[in-house]
Write a protein that holds these residues in place. Structure first.
Motif, PDB file in Angstrom:
ATOM      1  N   PHE A  85     -19.713  23.330 -30.036  1.00 56.21           N
ATOM      2  CA  PHE A  85     -20.255  22.164 -29.350  1.00 56.21           C
ATOM      3  C   PHE A  85     -21.662  22.395 -28.830  1.00 56.21           C
ATOM      4  N   GLY A  86     -22.084  23.653 -28.700  1.00 57.09           N
ATOM      5  CA  GLY A  86     -23.436  23.955 -28.244  1.00 57.09           C
ATOM      6  C   GLY A  86     -23.695  23.531 -26.815  1.00 57.09           C
ATOM      7  N   GLY A  87     -22.646  23.412 -26.029  1.00 54.54           N
ATOM      8  CA  GLY A  87     -22.790  23.023 -24.626  1.00 54.54           C
ATOM      9  C   GLY A  87     -21.483  22.465 -24.094  1.00 54.54           C
ATOM     10  N   ARG A  88     -21.453  22.247 -22.795  1.00 58.18           N
ATOM     11  CA  ARG A  88     -20.227  21.782 -22.139  1.00 58.18           C
ATOM     12  C   ARG A  88     -19.815  20.393 -22.625  1.00 58.18           C
ATOM     13  N   ILE A  89     -18.493  20.200 -22.650  1.00 54.75           N
ATOM     14  CA  ILE A  89     -17.931  18.898 -23.019  1.00 54.75           C
ATOM     15  C   ILE A  89     -16.855  18.516 -22.010  1.00 54.75           C
ATOM     16  N   ALA A  90     -16.605  17.221 -21.904  1.00 53.34           N
ATOM     17  CA  ALA A  90     -15.525  16.721 -21.050  1.00 53.34           C
ATOM     18  C   ALA A  90     -14.186  16.974 -21.732  1.00 53.34           C
ATOM     19  N   HIS A  91     -13.140  17.076 -20.941  1.00 51.76           N
ATOM     20  CA  HIS A  91     -11.784  17.171 -21.467  1.00 51.76           C
ATOM     21  C   HIS A  91     -11.489  15.903 -22.266  1.00 51.76           C
ATOM     22  N   GLY A  92     -10.862  16.056 -23.428  1.00 50.10           N
ATOM     23  CA  GLY A  92     -10.494  14.879 -24.215  1.00 50.10           C
ATOM     24  C   GLY A  92      -9.583  13.940 -23.452  1.00 50.10           C
ATOM     25  N   MET A  93      -8.675  14.503 -22.666  1.00 50.70           N
ATOM     26  CA  MET A  93      -7.741  13.661 -21.930  1.00 50.70           C
ATOM     27  C   MET A  93      -8.415  12.947 -20.765  1.00 50.70           C
ATOM     28  N   LEU A  94      -9.529  13.464 -20.284  1.00 53.94           N
ATOM     29  CA  LEU A  94     -10.316  12.733 -19.283  1.00 53.94           C
ATOM     30  C   LEU A  94     -10.848  11.453 -19.912  1.00 53.94           C
ATOM     31  N   THR A  95     -11.382  11.571 -21.111  1.00 55.48           N
ATOM     32  CA  THR A  95     -11.869  10.392 -21.838  1.00 55.48           C
ATOM     33  C   THR A  95     -10.718   9.432 -22.105  1.00 55.48           C
TER      34      THR A  95
ATOM     35  N   VAL B  75     -19.937   6.499 -16.599  1.00 54.02           N
ATOM     36  CA  VAL B  75     -20.665   7.730 -16.877  1.00 54.02           C
ATOM     37  C   VAL B  75     -19.765   8.890 -16.470  1.00 54.02           C
ATOM     38  N   VAL B  76     -19.540   9.824 -17.391  1.00 51.33           N
ATOM     39  CA  VAL B  76     -18.744  11.010 -17.105  1.00 51.33           C
ATOM     40  C   VAL B  76     -19.655  12.028 -16.426  1.00 51.33           C
ATOM     41  N   THR B  77     -19.300  12.396 -15.210  1.00 50.83           N
ATOM     42  CA  THR B  77     -20.135  13.290 -14.413  1.00 50.83           C
ATOM     43  C   THR B  77     -19.566  14.705 -14.375  1.00 50.83           C
ATOM     44  N   ASP B  78     -20.403  15.650 -13.935  1.00 53.67           N
ATOM     45  CA  ASP B  78     -19.928  17.012 -13.725  1.00 53.67           C
ATOM     46  C   ASP B  78     -18.762  17.011 -12.732  1.00 53.67           C
ATOM     47  N   ARG B  79     -18.868  16.211 -11.698  1.00 53.13           N
ATOM     48  CA  ARG B  79     -17.791  16.131 -10.702  1.00 53.13           C
ATOM     49  C   ARG B  79     -16.490  15.634 -11.333  1.00 53.13           C
ATOM     50  N   ASP B  80     -16.569  14.626 -12.221  1.00 44.62           N
ATOM     51  CA  ASP B  80     -15.368  14.147 -12.919  1.00 44.62           C
ATOM     52  C   ASP B  80     -14.697  15.294 -13.667  1.00 44.62           C
ATOM     53  N   ILE B  81     -15.497  16.073 -14.385  1.00 38.50           N
ATOM     54  CA  ILE B  81     -14.965  17.180 -15.179  1.00 38.50           C
ATOM     55  C   ILE B  81     -14.349  18.238 -14.272  1.00 38.50           C
ATOM     56  N   GLU B  82     -15.031  18.556 -13.184  1.00 41.26           N
ATOM     57  CA  GLU B  82     -14.509  19.543 -12.241  1.00 41.26           C
ATOM     58  C   GLU B  82     -13.200  19.053 -11.610  1.00 41.26           C
ATOM     59  N   MET B  83     -13.151  17.788 -11.200  1.00 41.14           N
ATOM     60  CA  MET B  83     -11.931  17.256 -10.579  1.00 41.14           C
ATOM     61  C   MET B  83     -10.787  17.192 -11.590  1.00 41.14           C
TER      62      MET B  83
ATOM     63  N   PRO C 267     -13.196  27.225 -20.320  1.00 49.76           N
ATOM     64  CA  PRO C 267     -14.623  27.345 -20.003  1.00 49.76           C
ATOM     65  C   PRO C 267     -15.535  26.444 -20.838  1.00 49.76           C
ATOM     66  N   VAL C 268     -15.058  25.890 -21.925  1.00 50.04           N
ATOM     67  CA  VAL C 268     -15.897  24.956 -22.694  1.00 50.04           C
ATOM     68  C   VAL C 268     -16.218  23.710 -21.853  1.00 50.04           C
ATOM     69  N   HIS C 269     -15.410  23.464 -20.833  1.00 48.76           N
ATOM     70  CA  HIS C 269     -15.635  22.322 -19.946  1.00 48.76           C
ATOM     71  C   HIS C 269     -16.455  22.704 -18.710  1.00 48.76           C
ATOM     72  N   LEU C 270     -16.374  23.978 -18.300  1.00 46.68           N
ATOM     73  CA  LEU C 270     -16.888  24.360 -16.979  1.00 46.68           C
ATOM     74  C   LEU C 270     -18.031  25.371 -16.989  1.00 46.68           C
ATOM     75  N   ASP C 271     -18.196  26.118 -18.055  1.00 44.15           N
ATOM     76  CA  ASP C 271     -19.157  27.221 -18.091  1.00 44.15           C
ATOM     77  C   ASP C 271     -20.187  26.977 -19.198  1.00 44.15           C
ATOM     78  N   GLU C 272     -21.388  26.597 -18.786  1.00 45.19           N
ATOM     79  CA  GLU C 272     -22.436  26.251 -19.761  1.00 45.19           C
ATOM     80  C   GLU C 272     -22.775  27.431 -20.668  1.00 45.19           C
ATOM     81  N   ASP C 273     -22.877  28.633 -20.125  1.00 37.88           N
ATOM     82  CA  ASP C 273     -23.205  29.799 -20.956  1.00 37.88           C
ATOM     83  C   ASP C 273     -22.139  30.011 -22.026  1.00 37.88           C
TER      84      ASP C 273
END
Length: 147
Positions: free
Chosen positions: A57-67, A26-34, A44-50
């Protein structure tokens, strides 16, 4: 959450076409932040919901390279495993991964060059049975002859 998949090494002498290994995480907010902190990619597409709400994307997404890093984990921990050296990886991103998504990362052996200890694998990540990333990896596999 990360599967308790078998860890270790499968030497080139024991690798066969069609062998597969995988992990689920499961990709978590903490994973994305780290990942953002380590990579210095603070898009900010990864970190800032607004901000992300106003993107395609209509909302935050994980970094492609994280996946993509989950594929590296399967290769480095399972197939071939410890001692493997990455030689190349192609990636095609098909859909976003969002915080909370369960990602299934899979690798499948498609070619083996025993003389050069090279293994080519089809790589993919899925969320809810939908491919979000596909590609191919070439690695230098460990060998019992060099232990």
């Amino acid at each position: 959450m990360l599967d308790n998949a078998p860890r270790g090494t499968i030497c080139i002498e024991d690798i066969e076409i069609g062998m597969m290994r995988s992990l689920r995480k499961v990709v978590t907010d903490r994973d994305i932040e780290m990942f953002s902190e380590v990579s210095t990619d603070r898009n900010p597409v990864h970190l800032d919901e607004d901000y992300a709400q106003e993107t395609i994307f209509g909302g935050r997404i994980a970094h492609g390279m994280l996946t993509a890093g989950l594929i590296s984990a399967v290769i480095g921990e399972q197939l071939p495993g410890h001692g493997t050296v990455y030689l190349g990886q192609s990636l095609k991103f098909l859909a976003p991964v969002r915080p909370g998504d369960m990602v299934l990362a899979e690798v499948e052996v498609t070619e083996i060059d025993h003389a050069k200890r090279r293994v080519t694998m089809n790589t993919r990540c899925l969320v809810n049975d939908k491919k979000v990333l596909v590609g191919d990896a070439t690695v230098l596999a460990p060998s019992r002859k060099f232990d």
